[in-house]
Design a protein around this motif. Structure first.
Motif, PDB file in Angstrom:
ATOM      1  N   GLY A 176      11.618  13.709 -24.234  1.00 38.90           N
ATOM      2  CA  GLY A 176      13.012  14.128 -24.301  1.00 38.90           C
ATOM      3  C   GLY A 176      13.873  13.095 -23.620  1.00 38.90           C
ATOM      4  N   GLY A 177      15.171  13.339 -23.559  1.00 39.85           N
ATOM      5  CA  GLY A 177      16.082  12.448 -22.868  1.00 39.85           C
ATOM      6  C   GLY A 177      16.032  11.018 -23.366  1.00 39.85           C
ATOM      7  N   ALA A 178      16.126  10.078 -22.432  1.00 34.26           N
ATOM      8  CA  ALA A 178      16.172   8.664 -22.777  1.00 34.26           C
ATOM      9  C   ALA A 178      14.903   8.212 -23.496  1.00 34.26           C
ATOM     10  CB  ALA A 178      16.380   7.828 -21.510  1.00 34.26           C
ATOM     11  N   GLU A 179      13.757   8.769 -23.098  1.00 37.12           N
ATOM     12  CA  GLU A 179      12.483   8.394 -23.730  1.00 37.12           C
ATOM     13  C   GLU A 179      12.508   8.723 -25.222  1.00 37.12           C
ATOM     14  OE1 GLU A 179       7.684   9.500 -23.528  1.00 37.12           O
ATOM     15  OE2 GLU A 179       9.116  10.488 -22.173  1.00 37.12           O
ATOM     16  N   LEU A 180      13.057   9.894 -25.573  1.00 43.64           N
ATOM     17  CA  LEU A 180      13.097  10.294 -26.974  1.00 43.64           C
ATOM     18  C   LEU A 180      14.121   9.470 -27.757  1.00 43.64           C
ATOM     19  CD1 LEU A 180      12.147  12.035 -29.260  1.00 43.64           C
ATOM     20  CD2 LEU A 180      13.660  13.870 -28.469  1.00 43.64           C
TER      21      LEU A 180
ATOM     22  N   ALA B 173      26.288  10.459 -15.250  1.00 50.49           N
ATOM     23  CA  ALA B 173      24.982   9.811 -15.138  1.00 50.49           C
ATOM     24  C   ALA B 173      24.153  10.021 -16.401  1.00 50.49           C
ATOM     25  CB  ALA B 173      24.230  10.359 -13.925  1.00 50.49           C
ATOM     26  N   VAL B 174      24.212  11.230 -16.961  1.00 48.86           N
ATOM     27  CA  VAL B 174      23.460  11.520 -18.181  1.00 48.86           C
ATOM     28  C   VAL B 174      24.028  10.723 -19.352  1.00 48.86           C
ATOM     29  CG1 VAL B 174      22.824  13.315 -19.849  1.00 48.86           C
ATOM     30  CG2 VAL B 174      22.766  13.813 -17.409  1.00 48.86           C
ATOM     31  N   VAL B 175      25.362  10.669 -19.438  1.00 47.64           N
ATOM     32  CA  VAL B 175      25.996   9.893 -20.506  1.00 47.64           C
ATOM     33  C   VAL B 175      25.572   8.430 -20.412  1.00 47.64           C
ATOM     34  CG1 VAL B 175      28.189   9.108 -21.482  1.00 47.64           C
ATOM     35  CG2 VAL B 175      27.974  11.460 -20.658  1.00 47.64           C
TER      36      VAL B 175
ATOM     37  N   PRO C 127      32.170   3.702 -11.803  1.00 49.86           N
ATOM     38  CA  PRO C 127      31.288   2.642 -11.344  1.00 49.86           C
ATOM     39  C   PRO C 127      29.849   3.108 -11.307  1.00 49.86           C
ATOM     40  CG  PRO C 127      32.491   3.573  -9.500  1.00 49.86           C
ATOM     41  CD  PRO C 127      33.053   4.196 -10.740  1.00 49.86           C
ATOM     42  N   THR C 128      28.904   2.228 -11.612  1.00 48.95           N
ATOM     43  CA  THR C 128      27.487   2.566 -11.567  1.00 48.95           C
ATOM     44  C   THR C 128      26.735   1.427 -10.923  1.00 48.95           C
ATOM     45  OG1 THR C 128      26.770   1.511 -13.616  1.00 48.95           O
ATOM     46  CG2 THR C 128      27.779   3.664 -13.823  1.00 48.95           C
ATOM     47  N   PRO C 129      25.554   1.699 -10.384  1.00 45.98           N
ATOM     48  CA  PRO C 129      24.785   0.650  -9.723  1.00 45.98           C
ATOM     49  C   PRO C 129      24.352  -0.452 -10.671  1.00 45.98           C
ATOM     50  CG  PRO C 129      23.713   2.811  -9.489  1.00 45.98           C
ATOM     51  CD  PRO C 129      24.922   3.010 -10.316  1.00 45.98           C
TER      52      PRO C 129
ATOM     53  N   ALA D 291      30.113  -1.234 -24.634  1.00 43.13           N
ATOM     54  CA  ALA D 291      31.409  -1.881 -24.421  1.00 43.13           C
ATOM     55  C   ALA D 291      32.485  -0.843 -24.126  1.00 43.13           C
ATOM     56  CB  ALA D 291      31.803  -2.699 -25.651  1.00 43.13           C
ATOM     57  N   VAL D 292      32.489   0.263 -24.882  1.00 42.57           N
ATOM     58  CA  VAL D 292      33.466   1.325 -24.648  1.00 42.57           C
ATOM     59  C   VAL D 292      33.242   1.944 -23.279  1.00 42.57           C
ATOM     60  CG1 VAL D 292      34.244   3.603 -25.419  1.00 42.57           C
ATOM     61  CG2 VAL D 292      33.818   1.812 -27.094  1.00 42.57           C
ATOM     62  N   TYR D 293      31.980   2.128 -22.907  1.00 41.42           N
ATOM     63  CA  TYR D 293      31.674   2.703 -21.598  1.00 41.42           C
ATOM     64  C   TYR D 293      32.133   1.782 -20.477  1.00 41.42           C
ATOM     65  CZ  TYR D 293      29.087   5.584 -18.287  1.00 41.42           C
ATOM     66  OH  TYR D 293      28.753   6.421 -17.262  1.00 41.42           O
ATOM     67  N   LEU D 294      31.966   0.477 -20.673  1.00 45.95           N
ATOM     68  CA  LEU D 294      32.417  -0.481 -19.664  1.00 45.95           C
ATOM     69  C   LEU D 294      33.929  -0.420 -19.503  1.00 45.95           C
ATOM     70  CD1 LEU D 294      31.833  -2.758 -17.685  1.00 45.95           C
ATOM     71  CD2 LEU D 294      31.905  -4.372 -19.594  1.00 45.95           C
TER      72      LEU D 294
END
Length: 229
Positions: free
Chosen positions: A61-65, A88-90, A135-137, A217-220
């Motif tokens: 599930g999640g990112a793996e799926l 964070a999920v997005v 901002p994200t790490p 790009a949109v997320y940035l």
């Protein structure tokens, strides 16, 4: 258009199928309730769109799926439709290769509009993500200090130019249209250029911004404080 709906709540999946069929009669959709089923179906069917619940309750599930489905069906556009809408999920969904993220709490009209945008080559992210700097790490480039704070009511192109001074005026235009959910063909038509030129501009934008897709790009843009509307 062939679509796959993956949700462990069969009633939601079937309801989403009926909703989409009413809005897009040409769409052919299948439903399944697990990641394993989804991967098997994607390997044998030329799906163009996959609508995926982020948390299916069982692995994968999640990112793996998302990654597994992209590998099984490289041409499919994967859109996460989830009850979890945190930043964070997005971010995880986008980094895994999803081209959109639609909260389940969205109204039926918004849900259809969002999926229509992504099905035709655009990007859709929740308003909560696009309306704030996030901002994200793992940010690949430092965000300019308060890029919009000095001119909160500036026109969108001015906001973009302040947030992305490394981009040319034409590439800023392309990025602006990408953020508004336009496909390459739509951008080419609006800017009166051909599709290949749009692709070339986008590839240069990705390289300069250190991202791999229009969704990233949109997320940035959101992380650098660019707001629309």
């Amino acid at each position: 258009m062939n679509a796959l709906i993956v949700d462990d709540h069969a009633l939601f999946g079937e309801g989403l199928k009926l909703l989409l069929k009413a809005a897009m009669p040409a769409l052919e959709a299948q439903c399944c309730t697990s990641g394993a089923q989804a991967i098997s179906l994607a390997a044998g069917t030329a799906f163009e769109l996959v609508l995926l619940d982020w948390n299916l309750g069982t692995a994968p599930g999640g990112a793996e799926l998302v990654q597994a489905l992209k590998a099984a069906a490289p041409m499919a556009r994967v859109v996460v439709v989830s009850g979890e809408g945190g930043a964070a999920v997005v971010r995880l969904a986008i980094e895994a290769g999803a081209v959109g993220f639609v909260p389940k709490e969205s109204s039926p009209a918004l849900l259809v509009d969002a999926l229509s945008v992504t099905a035709h080559g655009g990007v859709y992210l929740p308003a909560a993500v696009l309306g704030a700097s996030l901002p994200t790490p793992q940010e690949s480039a430092p965000a300019p200090a308060s890029p919009v704070a000095s001119a909160p009511h500036a026109p969108p192109m001015q906001r973009l130019a302040e947030a992305f001074p490394e981009l040319t005026a034409r590439r800023l235009q392309v990025l602006d249209h990408v953020a508004r959910g336009m496909s390459n063909k739509q951008i080419a038509r609006v800017l009166d250029i051909d599709d290949d030129t749009v692709k070339q501009h986008l590839n240069k934008v990705y390289a300069q911004l250190g991202v791999a897709s229009r969704t990233e790009a949109v997320y940035l843009m959101a992380r650098r404080g660019v707001r629309f509307g």
